[in-house]
Enzyme design. Structure first.
Site, PDB file in Angstrom:
ATOM      1  N   ASP A  32      27.443 -64.789 -29.094  1.00  0.00           N
ATOM      2  CA  ASP A  32      27.662 -66.052 -28.382  1.00  0.00           C
ATOM      3  C   ASP A  32      26.473 -66.300 -27.457  1.00  0.00           C
ATOM      4  O   ASP A  32      26.201 -65.498 -26.554  1.00  0.00           O
ATOM      5  CB  ASP A  32      28.956 -65.958 -27.574  1.00  0.00           C
ATOM      6  CG  ASP A  32      29.461 -67.313 -27.088  1.00  0.00           C
ATOM      7  OD1 ASP A  32      28.647 -68.255 -27.000  1.00  0.00           O
ATOM      8  OD2 ASP A  32      30.659 -67.428 -26.788  1.00  0.00           O
ATOM      9  N   CYS A  77      28.601 -74.080 -29.116  1.00  0.00           N
ATOM     10  CA  CYS A  77      29.511 -73.135 -29.761  1.00  0.00           C
ATOM     11  C   CYS A  77      30.613 -73.745 -30.625  1.00  0.00           C
ATOM     12  O   CYS A  77      30.750 -73.404 -31.798  1.00  0.00           O
ATOM     13  CB  CYS A  77      30.104 -72.197 -28.719  1.00  0.00           C
ATOM     14  SG  CYS A  77      30.707 -73.009 -27.232  1.00  0.00           S
ATOM     15  N   HIS A 153      37.443 -70.748 -30.918  1.00  0.00           N
ATOM     16  CA  HIS A 153      36.991 -72.059 -30.459  1.00  0.00           C
ATOM     17  C   HIS A 153      37.062 -73.020 -31.631  1.00  0.00           C
ATOM     18  O   HIS A 153      36.463 -72.778 -32.671  1.00  0.00           O
ATOM     19  CB  HIS A 153      35.541 -71.965 -29.958  1.00  0.00           C
ATOM     20  CG  HIS A 153      35.296 -72.695 -28.682  1.00  0.00           C
ATOM     21  ND1 HIS A 153      34.157 -72.528 -27.917  1.00  0.00           N
ATOM     22  CD2 HIS A 153      36.036 -73.605 -28.018  1.00  0.00           C
ATOM     23  CE1 HIS A 153      34.218 -73.286 -26.848  1.00  0.00           C
ATOM     24  NE2 HIS A 153      35.343 -73.956 -26.885  1.00  0.00           N
ATOM     25  N   ASP A 336      25.776 -68.219 -32.399  1.00  0.00           N
ATOM     26  CA  ASP A 336      26.372 -69.552 -32.561  1.00  0.00           C
ATOM     27  C   ASP A 336      25.460 -70.688 -32.127  1.00  0.00           C
ATOM     28  O   ASP A 336      25.719 -71.848 -32.450  1.00  0.00           O
ATOM     29  CB  ASP A 336      27.714 -69.635 -31.831  1.00  0.00           C
ATOM     30  CG  ASP A 336      27.599 -69.468 -30.326  1.00  0.00           C
ATOM     31  OD1 ASP A 336      26.553 -68.980 -29.837  1.00  0.00           O
ATOM     32  OD2 ASP A 336      28.570 -69.796 -29.612  1.00  0.00           O
TER      33      ASP A 336
END
Length: 542
Positions: A32, A77, A153, A336
């Site tokens: 991330d 993201c 997410h 991401d």
């Protein structure tokens, strides 16, 4: 007759086991906010990697497999994750996700040169359409056991990944945990929390792995991957989420080792290295005493966090090896989006997470499958996160036409590049579209990236269109990786021709997807697509 039936039954069982054995397990590791040059690997970064952050385990993975030096995502993201899971660009009918939370995030912090003259598109989805067939459902339908460890997410609540998206083993969890300590509400980020009633906890099922570090745990799980850090420094200290996540994943791998008849996919979207930065103490100590030789990277806490991610990856892969799973497991490592402004530097790439420049979109991408993917190999083929869906289908032997998934996939399988049968894809262009504002980082705009020319004369160009002012930018990123020379500032006949051709293709793509653009604030009219002549785009006056 009974003997014949028995023979046919045994033949079916043997064939079934042989088929299962030929289908690779899949471990998809997604960092991330890890920037392209946050890792050191020369293979994965085309020689631009960090000389301060140490990532020996990711570097080793790159030596064992293939690195793509031109791997792309969405600008942040959630859109990247929905593109991965749906297999569609942001404007895709089953995706329709462009930003986190909202496209109306101008928030009064726009630079003076960005006009907030457009009312953003208001109907973006909070997550992918549940009537789609997710990448996990596709593999589940093909006989795979599916597991999720880490960040969720764009797919609803953590429980929704099971009910709506085909996950059998659900460890979708948050990096923050809420509880009460001494009667007061507390929130802990990345670190376990000792709750008055529950004891040591992390989010959801991760509570099982929330106990503080012991000497035995450290000797078994951290010391083998130490690299100039002393993990014994954290004896008795609070457990870090990243280590607990590895604990959970390794337990799952042990479980799957005992069930070799069924291949599995383990999707591992790390929370690391997303802010706020919480680094394990021993790694922070290491970097506080290490002098940086890289002017781009000097932040000890972030460097420690990057290496903590690396050591977590190393621990996971070591267990894949020790369990005898490596030979038939496709491992993919990526991120991401690009690195975050003021936390890291993406140089030589321009800008950072949230933007359409290379620093926001280009990420590491490494794949390993022994006996299939040549070790220490590098590809300059541009790829996008949307390519993951058809690639994993290809690797798993799934006939997507026969699977009859409802959504049209936008990506292309890169498996023929991974296994060496092809050097490049037939596809030459990639696209991005953003119909709103993301604080100071992005604004209503569209982008096409395209390879033009053949052989040694081939180059990759990026054409940007800004709806707020009707202006274009054109860069040759083969020669200008930093996107500093806008070729339309002083255009030649050749660059005008290239821009016009790319503009036509961009308009066609926007039209095909019915991509939304928002409305002009001054009169409520729909914002049109770029003009075919690149001159007559109309902006209403106040």
């Amino acid at each position: 007759m009974k003997l014949i039936k028995l023979f046919l039954l045994l033949s079916f069982i043997v064939q079934g086991h042989a088929k299962a054995a030929s289908e690779p397990n899949i471990i998809f590791l997604m960092a991330d906010d890890l920037g392209w040059v946050d890792i050191h690997s020369p293979n994965a970064t085309a020689g631009h990697g960090s000389n301060y952050h140490e990532t020996p385990n990711i570097d080793k993975l790159a030596q064992q497999g293939m690195s793509f030096t031109h791997a792309y995502t969405q600008q942040n993201c959630q859109p990247t994750r929905t593109a991965l899971i749906s297999g569609q660009y942001a404007p895709g009918a089953y995706n329709n996700t462009y930003n986190v939370h909202s496209l109306d995030r101008a928030d009064g912090k726009l630079p003076e040169d960005v006009l907030a003259n457009i009312t953003p598109y208001q109907q973006q989805e909070k997550g992918i359409d549940t009537s789609s067939t997710s990448i996990f459902e596709m593999l589940q339908n093909a006989g795979y056991h599916t597991a999720w460890f880490g960040k969720n997410h764009g797919t609803g609540s953590d429980s929704d990944v099971t009910s709506n998206h085909g996950i059998d083993y659900n460890y979708a969890t948050k990096k923050k945990v809420k509880g009460k300590r001494n009667g007061k509400k507390r929130v802990s980020n990345y670190l376990a929390l000792k709750d008055d009633k529950q004891g040591w906890i992390l989010d959801g099922p991760m509570a099982k792995y929330a106990q503080p570090y012991t000497e035995d745990y450290i000797r078994k799980n951290l010391m083998p991957y130490a690299n100039g850090n002393n993990p014994m420094e954290v004896v008795g200290k609070t457990k870090h989420y990243s280590d607990a996540l590895a604990d959970a994943l390794i337990d799952y791998l042990i479980e799957r080792k005992a069930r070799p008849e069924q291949p599995f996919i383990a999707y591992v979207p790390f929370h690391a290295v997303h802010s706020g930065i919480v680094t394990r103490d021993d790694l922070h100590t290491k970097y506080k005493s290490k002098k940086s030789k890289d002017p781009r990277h000097k932040k000890a806490k972030y460097a420690g966090f990057v290496e903590q991610l690396d050591q977590t990856v190393g621990r996971i892969l070591a267990n894949v090896d020790s369990l005898g799973l490596a030979k038939n497991t496709l491992v993919i490592f990526t991120s991401d989006n690009g690195g975050v402004s003021k936390i890291t530097s993406n140089k030589p790439l321009r800008n950072f997470k949230g933007t359409f420049y290379e620093g926001g979109l280009r990420v590491p991408f490494i794949a390993r499958l022994p006996g299939v993917i040549a070790p220490n190999s590098v590809s300059a083929q541009p790829i996008h996160i949307i390519d993951t869906y058809p690639t994993l289908a290809d690797a798993a032997g799934v006939d997507l036409d026969a699977a009859k998934i409802p959504q049209e996939l936008d990506g292309a399988s890169i498996f023929s590049v991974l296994n060496g049968k092809k050097n490049s894809l037939d596809r030459n262009a990639l696209f991005w579209h953003f119909p709103g504002y993301m604080d100071s980082r992005n604004k209503p705009s569209s982008l096409i990236q395209k390879r033009i020319g053949l052989g040694k004369n081939q180059a990759t160009y990026k054409l940007f269109f800004d709806y707020t002012n009707g202006e274009y930018e054109l860069y040759n990123i083969t020669q200008d990786i930093s996107e500093m020379n806008n070729l339309l500032a002083a255009p030649t006949t050749e660059t005008k021709k290239i821009a016009a051709s790319m503009n036509t293709e961009l308009i066609q793509w926007l039209s095909n997807y019915k991509a939304p653009t928002g409305h002009w604030r001054v009169n409520g009219d729909v914002v049109t697509y770029p003009a075919t002549d690149m001159k007559s785009f109309s902006i209403p006056s106040n």
